[in-house]
Design a protein around this motif. Structure first.
Motif, PDB file in Angstrom:
ATOM      1  N   GLU A  29       2.881 -21.037 -50.561  1.00 47.72           N
ATOM      2  CA  GLU A  29       3.684 -20.385 -49.524  1.00 47.72           C
ATOM      3  C   GLU A  29       4.335 -19.107 -50.038  1.00 47.72           C
ATOM      4  O   GLU A  29       4.369 -18.088 -49.334  1.00 47.72           O
ATOM      5  N   LEU A  32       1.510 -16.414 -50.305  1.00 46.67           N
ATOM      6  CA  LEU A  32       1.026 -15.910 -49.016  1.00 46.67           C
ATOM      7  C   LEU A  32       2.064 -15.056 -48.315  1.00 46.67           C
ATOM      8  O   LEU A  32       1.719 -14.082 -47.635  1.00 46.67           O
ATOM      9  N   GLU A  33       3.329 -15.384 -48.488  1.00 47.90           N
ATOM     10  CA  GLU A  33       4.381 -14.564 -47.888  1.00 47.90           C
ATOM     11  C   GLU A  33       4.380 -13.169 -48.512  1.00 47.90           C
ATOM     12  O   GLU A  33       4.490 -12.153 -47.809  1.00 47.90           O
ATOM     13  N   VAL A  37      -0.316 -11.923 -45.105  1.00 49.32           N
ATOM     14  CA  VAL A  37      -1.565 -12.341 -44.461  1.00 49.32           C
ATOM     15  C   VAL A  37      -1.426 -12.253 -42.951  1.00 49.32           C
ATOM     16  O   VAL A  37      -0.382 -12.595 -42.387  1.00 49.32           O
ATOM     17  N   TRP A  38      -2.479 -11.792 -42.290  1.00 48.89           N
ATOM     18  CA  TRP A  38      -2.485 -11.807 -40.829  1.00 48.89           C
ATOM     19  C   TRP A  38      -3.880 -12.166 -40.325  1.00 48.89           C
ATOM     20  O   TRP A  38      -4.875 -12.053 -41.052  1.00 48.89           O
ATOM     21  N   PRO A  39      -3.990 -12.628 -39.069  1.00 53.43           N
ATOM     22  CA  PRO A  39      -5.286 -13.052 -38.521  1.00 53.43           C
ATOM     23  C   PRO A  39      -6.315 -11.929 -38.564  1.00 53.43           C
ATOM     24  O   PRO A  39      -5.990 -10.761 -38.335  1.00 53.43           O
ATOM     25  N   LEU A  57      -5.363 -19.882 -46.928  1.00 55.74           N
ATOM     26  CA  LEU A  57      -5.663 -18.546 -46.414  1.00 55.74           C
ATOM     27  C   LEU A  57      -6.613 -18.616 -45.226  1.00 55.74           C
ATOM     28  O   LEU A  57      -6.447 -17.892 -44.238  1.00 55.74           O
ATOM     29  N   LYS A  59      -6.905 -20.876 -43.039  1.00 51.39           N
ATOM     30  CA  LYS A  59      -6.171 -21.288 -41.839  1.00 51.39           C
ATOM     31  C   LYS A  59      -5.350 -20.127 -41.288  1.00 51.39           C
ATOM     32  O   LYS A  59      -5.250 -19.946 -40.069  1.00 51.39           O
ATOM     33  N   ASP A  60      -4.784 -19.318 -42.173  1.00 49.03           N
ATOM     34  CA  ASP A  60      -3.916 -18.215 -41.734  1.00 49.03           C
ATOM     35  C   ASP A  60      -4.696 -17.057 -41.123  1.00 49.03           C
ATOM     36  O   ASP A  60      -4.225 -16.420 -40.171  1.00 49.03           O
TER      37      ASP A  60
END
Length: 273
Positions: A29, A32-33, A37-39, A57, A59-60
């Protein structure tokens, strides 16, 4: 045979994968913060091990994104592929790759990540240059490493105990080791040397919630860590018994309910291409 392709080590990572993912979720966490990360992103994860943060990743970034998980161990990559299928993740692929000699074209990825891996890569400097090469202009790389000292981290509690019974010489300067970039500023300096800009480092003091009893947690650690397995295999039976007893007793002090709560310090360093 490389330690990470040792069938017993691979089998141990497969056996303990889900527990280890839960244990180190806080580290994932944090990384990734910092990575942002973005779709829809196309992400390269280096030294993916048994699948984290690559699976998180995937999933994100969602179905429009894609994650390429890499490692030098075919056994580890097989674990990731099986876990992805079990979780229904179709947007992740596995590639055997040496982080210091990537075969991907220039400017291929929106993000490069590496969790607890860069310090174990023999030519870390070249791996950082390769990470920058495969990033798109303005894209980010994010690396998470252990920080602090063994004396202040529950994550290395067993190492301190083992050192009382078995002499373990310190690794040469800049040699692959868990604490290679533990000194604040050392990883950012390497990122800048590799050509990254807007380099930042953040230090986090986390608590890893390790599921299971002290006996189970200690067993998972010693079975998954290849070098530790080799070290303990050379210890006399009486010494080994003392180590097991002392480590489990020490872990008991951190037990809360169904977890062993181990404090840990990590650094996250980021930089832009």
């Amino acid at each position: 045979m490389d330690q990470w392709d040792d069938p017993e080590v691979v089998a141990a990572w497969r056996r303990w994968r889900a527990r280890f993912a839960e244990q180190t979720r806080v580290l994932t966490e944090v990384l990734l913060e910092a990575a942002g990360v973005w779709p829809g992103m196309h992400v390269l994860d280096l030294a993916s091990g048994a699948g984290e943060p690559a699976l998180a990743l995937a999933k994100d970034v969602g179905p429009r994104g894609y994650v390429t998980a890499t490692d030098v161990s075919d056994g580890m990559l097989a674990i990731i592929a099986d876990a992805a299928r079990a979780e229904g993740l179709a947007n992740i692929g596995c590639r055997r790759a040496d982080a210091a000699a990537l075969t991907f074209p220039d400017e291929s990825f929106d993000l490069v990540t590496c969790r607890l891996g860069i310090m174990h890569i023999p030519d870390a400097e070249e791996a950082l240059r390769e990470a920058r090469r495969v990033l798109k202009p303005g894209a980010r790389a994010a690396f998470l490493v252990w920080g602090g000292s063994p004396d202040e981290s529950g994550a290395f509690l067993h190492s301190r105990i083992i050192a009382k019974y078995i002499g373990v010489p310190p690794p040469p300067a800049n040699a692959p080791s868990a604490l290679r970039f533990a000194s604040p500023g050392s990883l950012p300096a390497a990122l800048r040397e590799a050509g990254f800009r807007q380099v930042e480092e953040m230090t986090h003091r986390c608590v890893m919630a390790c599921p299971g009893t002290p006996t189970q947690v200690w067993r998972s650690i010693r079975e998954m860590a290849g070098p530790l397995r080799q070290l303990l295999a050379r210890a006399p039976a009486e010494t080994l018994e003392r180590i097991h007893e002392e480590v489990e007793t020490a872990f008991q002090a951190f037990r809360k309910g169904e977890y062993v709560q181990l404090p840990a310090t990590v650094h996250v360093a980021t930089g832009l291409r």
